[in-house]
Scaffold this active site. Structure first.
Site, PDB file in Angstrom:
ATOM      1  N   GLU A 163     -41.184   0.557  23.218  1.00  0.00           N
ATOM      2  CA  GLU A 163     -41.317  -0.068  21.887  1.00  0.00           C
ATOM      3  C   GLU A 163     -42.708   0.221  21.339  1.00  0.00           C
ATOM      4  O   GLU A 163     -43.385  -0.654  20.798  1.00  0.00           O
ATOM      5  CB  GLU A 163     -41.103  -1.582  22.001  1.00  0.00           C
ATOM      6  CG  GLU A 163     -39.888  -1.939  22.848  1.00  0.00           C
ATOM      7  CD  GLU A 163     -39.658  -3.440  23.024  1.00  0.00           C
ATOM      8  OE1 GLU A 163     -40.644  -4.192  23.037  1.00  0.00           O
ATOM      9  OE2 GLU A 163     -38.492  -3.839  23.119  1.00  0.00           O
ATOM     10  N   CYS A 198     -36.971 -11.927  20.845  1.00  0.00           N
ATOM     11  CA  CYS A 198     -38.209 -12.319  20.181  1.00  0.00           C
ATOM     12  C   CYS A 198     -38.103 -12.263  18.662  1.00  0.00           C
ATOM     13  O   CYS A 198     -38.759 -13.029  17.958  1.00  0.00           O
ATOM     14  CB  CYS A 198     -39.355 -11.419  20.632  1.00  0.00           C
ATOM     15  SG  CYS A 198     -38.937  -9.666  20.573  1.00  0.00           S
TER      16      CYS A 198
END
Lengths: 612, 612
Positions: free
Chosen positions: A294, A396
């Site tokens: 990421e 998240c």
């Protein structure tokens, strides 16, 4: 440096128009959707300390998921001047459970207390301080919104414990957390309480990062760039590693620099900002193009089909820009916020408010999905998801989306001693003791903005000229300065028209994915093609950037105008190869805002069209 | 069906010109280079049965590596009418070791006899019959070339064992091998010996494939398409799975169909051929675009940077085309051979003959290599290799390259009852009792071909018109038929000029990687840009396919003409995005043959340029 500040959402009312519908969708649908899915997946149970009863394992980052949801509720209560009783009951009960289960020394973490009590603060990669940071942010928001101090007292006790473990007694096996967040949270707490020790603790973590001798967080997967701990923070030049971690660190650095006047730290922030904005940001404002980790990758590496561009990273970039905006008056910070806002942030949420993207692809090509016909699915190369989902294993993003929309009022205004600065446009009002200003507009569907200044504590209004805008009219005498329109605040009513026409953008030619391509935009909104509206092989299309673009009506489905333009489609032929003939057929294309893609059945999507 | 046949390399002399240098490079450099590396890596030791002495583990496919090298030597001896004494000594000693170590029941496999004696024929994925097949091919070649029968007797004894294990006593735990090869080898042995039982055994394996109830070869990684055992072979419609496995199967199917007149089998071959050639073949003739599994993927999925395009698969496609060429007179089979030959096959070997590509990328973009700056190298996405190496862990390609160049004479001529067919052009002669024909040409640098027919057992000459050729002249009266120029064989001397001009090709618009792009070719040769010759960001270039292309001299370095043409380079600008201006600068580009890329220092390479 002039006393620059962002004006808080608590004085901003979202009256109607584009942002009102998004704001309401978040509080009326998304907030509850996230809550429900988090109950389903035992996230709240982590802080109810029910693991032994239910056997449902609290993951190391569950505390932070819950914290961000609480923080969102806090902002909504504050913005609403109360209410949200049902949510308050949930939170109060949870705070009660936290108080009961907090360890005598102050330690508080759902996972470690219940699952690994002997491994407290032994592993940099385990997100403990990250969770603590989010809980601190939540506690501040809830404290401020409700005046209930219990949650924040718990967190202060936990911070005492952290200080002991990391600074005074050095009992922890590491010095800085593998995922930044605690730093910015402590600075927020310093802002809220005025207690210097919280700032000092934040500065401790910032100063130690990349400087302390400590174990690598991810020795088998990542190098130290991944969590920005390869070199001291003041030496950072380029944005590297996990994009959300990077943003959370940069926010803390910018906030600390401003408070301490630390020029080296601010210079680092400026270098990092330039690197992100000039080299590593999608046209949607998305950042972190690398699926593996990421993470940020090399400069100009902006693949569309394989884009990662995490929703949390987009939010992080908005927050970093908001922090930089306080360090100097510079229209670019707000321009980047605008870019992210209308594109990479909005795309994160389905139009019905119930489902979310973790990663935000910039292209969908269904034929590339499962193209490895003889490979078992689990062994196939993973391509971006093609539709939003209600909850993910690592979830998240959804509560982060809840909390950013709940404080969306923060983006509109800032101020210094002389000027009230209008950074973004929407139908909102700002009111405090000295100032009352009301803005009316159909932005981003229309460039006309009407401002009524009832009273102003500032002698001057500064209106940001949007980055995309080349012509504008102002109904009153004004000057133009550094990308802002300056008007005496006693002017009363002002009408500004930012000429809004569709336009094509191009990307720096060093971008292998985008060079020779153009993207259609309207105001701040990036448009895309979906195959459901355009029954062609989207990559076989090409368009002349001087093509006339027809501006359609506002579509109820997505709240924006549709656009249409003529393009050329490569004519099909049966062979795989032939001598180049370049035979084409004219076709008319229908564009929709990128943020609204993937809200119907799965289909191909494309932003960057081949330039003729 | 007319009695079509390919005329063997044993009657073909490579006299000079382009193919002479490649033929000599292979026998003088590559053959020895592969031998040396194979000795270094204990491949020969597998069949010397030295594992207990040296402890160097014979891998399950080492036998096949060695076999292909022996086969190459066999062809070279046959083509040379003897010689290669040193290699013969090596092989004879090896055959001696094989004889000594062959098990009493005939079983012969270096890995299983030495490492896993109890696991013989228990696992479809273990390449035993694949190794057997390559050893049979080697034994035939060596037998034919030298008249020494020992190797082939060993293999016949092994085949008896195989027949017992798989057909008569069914002792094996499976029915068909996870990697095809035995089928085509048995048919070759039937051709060589005339013994029907070898054809029957091949037909048994073909008929059982995808029909027998047997275990999956790769239950954790691949489905049954991977080794073409999902459905019976006569039902195969599309090319799926591991590309080399597929080719080796299709070759056996085509050969069997021709020998047995099995129309269903031939129809399947034709469907598979169409699927490969119309949907799944790179412009270089490379096949198998999928890195994972070295496999065919979806139709039109032809990524350039991530191309797999294995050298062995290119060789497999040539061999499949050679087999199909025997089933019907059709210029397309030779056209595909020509495409592979000058591009995807030639690219496999370095210009010095010592190093090889396993995968043959169609683009190099160094900035995309290691772009994941924060990920440890072992966790990074693997991109194509950028240079050729001398040996790989899985080193099937180098000896396969040895054997295809050693028999390169096979590609030039075929014949039926009435016609001698010239399929490829080169300075070669063909001679047998009834026929003597000599061809002189600078092809592929020049389209002029001179044919001298001294004597001919065939009344007619058929000269294939290359696929790329639109105009040609013939110095004698002729007719044109189905893509061939027909000339009476008693014409004596004929001069044909195939007008050879640089030209651009385009790819089917359904190819996401290539649409809107063009590739420059000259005759059968695909050209590319290397950044060492063109100091630009190659993806920032665009070219008009009607651009004038200047034809340069033949370059000693790679034996072909260089080409140059004007193109436009997108002007650099500092921002990441801006309103589309499409500012460009004219530049002159230098192209070199694709096959010659990556022979200097590592640099960017591009075949498919953006079309203006």
């Amino acid at each position: 440096m002039k006393n620059l500040t962002n004006l808080s959402f608590s004085n901003v009312k979202i009256l109607n128009g584009f942002w009102k519908s998004r704001y309401d969708l978040n509080r009326e649908v998304s907030l509850r959707a996230v809550y429900n899915r988090f109950e389903d997946t035992a996230r709240f149970e982590s802080l109810r300390f029910l693991y032994r009863e239910t056997g449902r394992l609290p993951h190391i980052f569950y505390d932070s998921d819950v914290a961000k949801w609480i923080e969102a509720v806090g902002y909504l209560i504050e913005g609403n001047g109360g209410g949200y009783e049902e949510e308050q009951e949930i939170i109060d009960a949870l705070v009660s459970d936290m108080a009961k289960n907090q360890l005598p020394d102050g330690y508080l973490n759902g996972h470690f207390i219940q699952v690994e009590p002997n491994n407290r603060f032994t592993d940099r990669s385990q997100h403990e301080l990250y969770c603590a940071g989010h809980l601190i942010e939540a506690a501040i928001a809830y404290d401020k919104a409700t005046g209930k101090h219990k949650f924040l007292s718990i967190m202060k006790k936990y911070i005492d414990c952290i200080e002991r473990y990391f600074v005074t007694e050095k009992l922890a096996s590491f010095t800085t957390c593998g995922h930044e967040e605690i730093e910015l949270a402590l600075i927020k707490l310093f802002d809220y309480t005025g207690e210097q020790r919280y700032l000092d603790l934040a500065l401790f973590f910032l100063d130690q990062r990349g400087a302390a001798e400590e174990p690598e967080a991810y020795p088998n997967q990542f190098n130290k760039k991944y969590d920005q701990s390869d070199i001291p923070v003041r030496e950072l030049d380029t944005a590297e590693g996990h994009a959300v971690r990077a943003m959370y660190l940069y926010i803390a650095m910018a906030e600390a620099a401003r408070k301490t006047g630390d020029k080296a730290l601010l210079d680092a922030c400026r270098r990092l900002w330039r690197n992100v904005v000039d080299k590593k940001m999608y046209v949607t404002g998305g950042i972190g193009s690398g699926k593996t980790g990421e993470a940020f990758t090399r400069e100009y590496d902006l693949p569309n089909l394989e884009a990662y561009s995490e929703s949390c990273a987009a939010i992080g970039l908005i927050l970093f820009a908001l922090s930089m905006q306080k360090t100097e008056l510079c229209a670019e910070y707000s321009a980047v916020i605008e870019r992210v806002l209308y594109n990479g942030l909005l795309s994160s949420t389905s139009l019905d408010g119930k489902a979310f993207f973790y990663e935000n692809p910039l292209e969908i090509h269904l034929d590339s999905v499962g193209k490895e016909t003889s490979i078992l699915p689990k062994r196939q190369i993973k391509l971006p998801i093609r539709h939003r989902v209600e909850v993910f294993g690592c979830s998240c993003c959804p509560p982060n989306i809840n909390r950013i929309f709940a404080r969306i009022g923060d983006i509109f205004f800032s101020a210094n001693d002389e000027s009230l600065v209008v950074n973004q446009y929407g139908s909102v009002s700002y009111e405090d003791e000295g100032t009352l200003i009301q803005m009316t507009t159909d932005y981003p569907n229309d460039g006309k903005v009407t401002l009524c200044v009832e009273r102003s504590a500032y002698p001057e209004l500064l209106l940001r000229i949007p980055e995309w805008c080349e012509q504008f009219t102002v109904s009153v005498p004004h000057t133009v300065r550094d990308g802002y329109i300056a008007i005496p605040a006693d002017t009363g009513k002002v009408e500004i028209v930012f000429a809004m026409e569709p336009y094509f953008v191009e990307c720096n030619p060093h971008s292998r994915a985008n060079n020779g391509r153009v993207a259609l935009c309207y105001g701040p909104v990036v448009y895309c093609l979906e195959r459901l509206d355009n029954e062609f092989d989207l990559n076989a299309l090409s368009i002349d950037p001087i093509a006339a673009v027809a501006v359609g009506d506002v579509q109820t489905e997505f709240g924006m105008r549709s656009l249409s333009a003529s393009a050329m489609l490569d004519k099909d032929f049966p062979a795989l190869y032939r001598k180049a003939k370049a035979e084409e057929t004219p076709v008319v294309l229908t564009f929709r805002p990128y943020y609204s893609f993937a809200n119907r059945e799965e289909c191909d999507m494309l932003i960057w069209l081949r330039r003729r």
